[in-house]
Write an enzyme that holds these catalytic residues in place. Structure first.
Site: not given
Length: 505
Positions: A262-264
């Site tokens: 994910s972007k996180r």
């Protein structure tokens, strides 16, 4: 399928920046299509107008322009199977919704969100299917006149596909083999909403793939649970014979290997998860991209190709043409592919090494301009050629080569303490005089001249050469010493020696 030409499509939604996993999906589509002499198509799936993000569609096109993966048909390029944006195909979908209703393969449902919530509260794991549809408000339970009256009065409704229970549905997957599902586990999915007069993804996707004569649907593993429904839709529309073949690709996993990337994860570990930099039009938040982080498109392609596929050999560096030749679904993994940012950097380093010095210099010259430096192309080419083995990114070239363009204004304290001795200033003056009298300032001739002088005077080679490097570079780093002085030239070499002698104790 009965078609002779392979046709694949990449069909993203313009709801924000493209995830690097989506780029990998598109790449596999491209590799397979080109290997088969087929077409690679971009279709924009924008039926969900509420999630549309301005600039997202342009971002998708720009990504593939940068990567050098051209589409044979797209909204921008056009083609014989357009329009290539689902929002422009409303009328097409409506006729297939009506066809399904006419043959009793779908039905109209008027249940309100509140009514559905009531059912969910009463029935554990409620799903709208053959076991519950008879208790709901739909065209199967209401008199025909009431159904027509509700539609005429403008009551909002949805159309649901009617799935018969206890039927065998076979998904023949090119990576996972034959997947058999019993239809009783499926719900009567919504395929059309009167509120926006648009189909849902499931119907639009199947209709478009059929009408665009798509032969292979290559997409992420997250769509595998939807595949039985899509097979049922093909069956319901009478298109099962010409159904495309499916290939569901393994997920891209976090670097730790547990869960989808994910972007996180990128924010947490300091690497991009988007191909290009993205500025959120609502919040103004800027997310990094591979292009802006200094990755070369060829390196990104090579790296992504190996996330879920391998050639079965030791070879790791592949040009795009070589990937096209080597790619096959039987070498694709069924399990998720762990994202390894260090491997991505390694690939970028390999492609920097492969670049010609003139091409690398062209990418570095804008960095020099930002530093206020204008240098002849020939000098930049020589400099990058000497330091490229030391960098993973174009941006790192400055740290490794700044001394070719700017004389040191300070000297590394540790190196000074270690390398600049009491006798050094006198030795550097003698060295300067020696070099001043040298007409041939090539690295080879400089080295012979200086080494002969060191030997004849019984000097310590390490002490002399390390002090020389400190004077020219300002630190104990850099490529072969005489390669540096050849590039900066005699005048600049003498100037730096003089400056060090007068500055250092």
């Amino acid at each position: 399928m009965m078609h002779h030409k392979t046709r694949v499509r990449f069909a993203p939604s313009p709801t924000g920046p493209l995830h690097i996993g989506g780029v990998r999906t598109a790449l596999y589509n491209y590799l397979f299509a080109k290997q088969q002499g087929g077409d690679f198509i971009l279709r924009i799936e924008d039926t969900d107008s509420s999630r549309f993000v301005p600039g997202a569609e342009e971002y998708i096109q720009e990504t593939f322009d940068w990567l050098g993966l051209p589409f044979d048909e797209s909204p921008l390029k056009g083609g014989s199977y357009g329009p290539y944006k689902q929002s422009q195909r409303k009328d097409i979908y409506k006729q297939y919704v009506n066809a399904l209703l006419d043959k009793g393969a779908a039905y109209i449902a008027f249940d309100t969100p509140e009514e559905l919530e009531t059912q969910r509260a009463e029935i554990a794991n409620f799903q709208y299917d053959a076991s519950t549809r008879d208790r709901m408000r739909n065209s199967l339970t209401l008199p025909e006149e009431e159904t027509e009256s509700l539609i005429k009065s403008g009551t909002q409704y949805v159309v649901r596909i009617k799935i018969d229970p206890d039927q065998e549905i076979i998904v023949d997957d090119m990576i996972r083999g034959k997947v058999v599902v019993n239809s009783s586990v499926l719900d009567d999915k919504v395929i059309y909403k009167s509120a926006d007069e648009l189909p849902t993804y499931h119907l639009a996707n199947v209709v478009d793939d059929h009408l665009m004569e798509i032969t292979h649907v290559i997409r992420g593993e997250e769509w595998l649970p939807s595949a039985p429904l899509h097979v049922w839709l093909y069956r319901s529309l009478g298109w099962e014979e010409g159904m495309p073949q499916f290939a569901h690709l393994p997920l891209l996993l976090k670097p730790e290997g547990n869960g989808k990337l994910s972007k996180r994860d990128g924010d947490r570990l300091g690497f991009p998860v988007f191909p290009l930099q993205w500025t959120d039009p609502k919040t103004g938040e800027v997310s990094s991209g591979y292009r802006e982080s200094g990755y070369l498109p060829e390196a990104v392609i090579n790296f992504l190709a190996f996330l879920g596929w391998n050639p079965g050999t030791e070879q790791e560096i592949f040009s795009l043409d070589e990937l096209v030749q080597a790619f096959s679904f039987d070498r694709c993994s069924k399990s998720g592919a762990k994202f390894d940012v260090e491997k991505a950097k390694w690939y970028n380093h390999q492609y920097i090494l492969k670049m010609s010095d003139p091409d690398l210099a062209k990418l570095f010259i804008p960095v020099l301009y930002e530093k206020g430096i204008s240098a002849p192309a020939e000098k930049v080419e020589k400099a990058v050629g000497l330091v490229k083995e030391r960098v993973h990114f174009i941006s790192e070239l400055w740290d490794q080569s700044s001394f070719f363009f700017v004389a040191p204004t300070a000297y590394d304290e540790k190196t000074v303490n270690k390398r600049w001795k009491d006798e050094t200033p006198a030795q550097m003056k003698q060295l300067a005089a020696l070099l001043e009298g040298t007409d041939d300032f090539s690295a080879k001739n400089q080295e012979k001249t200086v080494m002969d002088w060191i030997q004849q005077n019984q000097l310590h080679t390490g002490n002399v050469m390390n002090a020389f490097r400190l004077a020219i570079v300002g630190a104990g780093k850099g490529p072969h010493m005489f390669d540096i002085t050849e590039v900066i030239g005699k005048e600049e070499t003498l100037h730096r020696l003089e400056q060090a002698i007068s500055t250092l104790p």
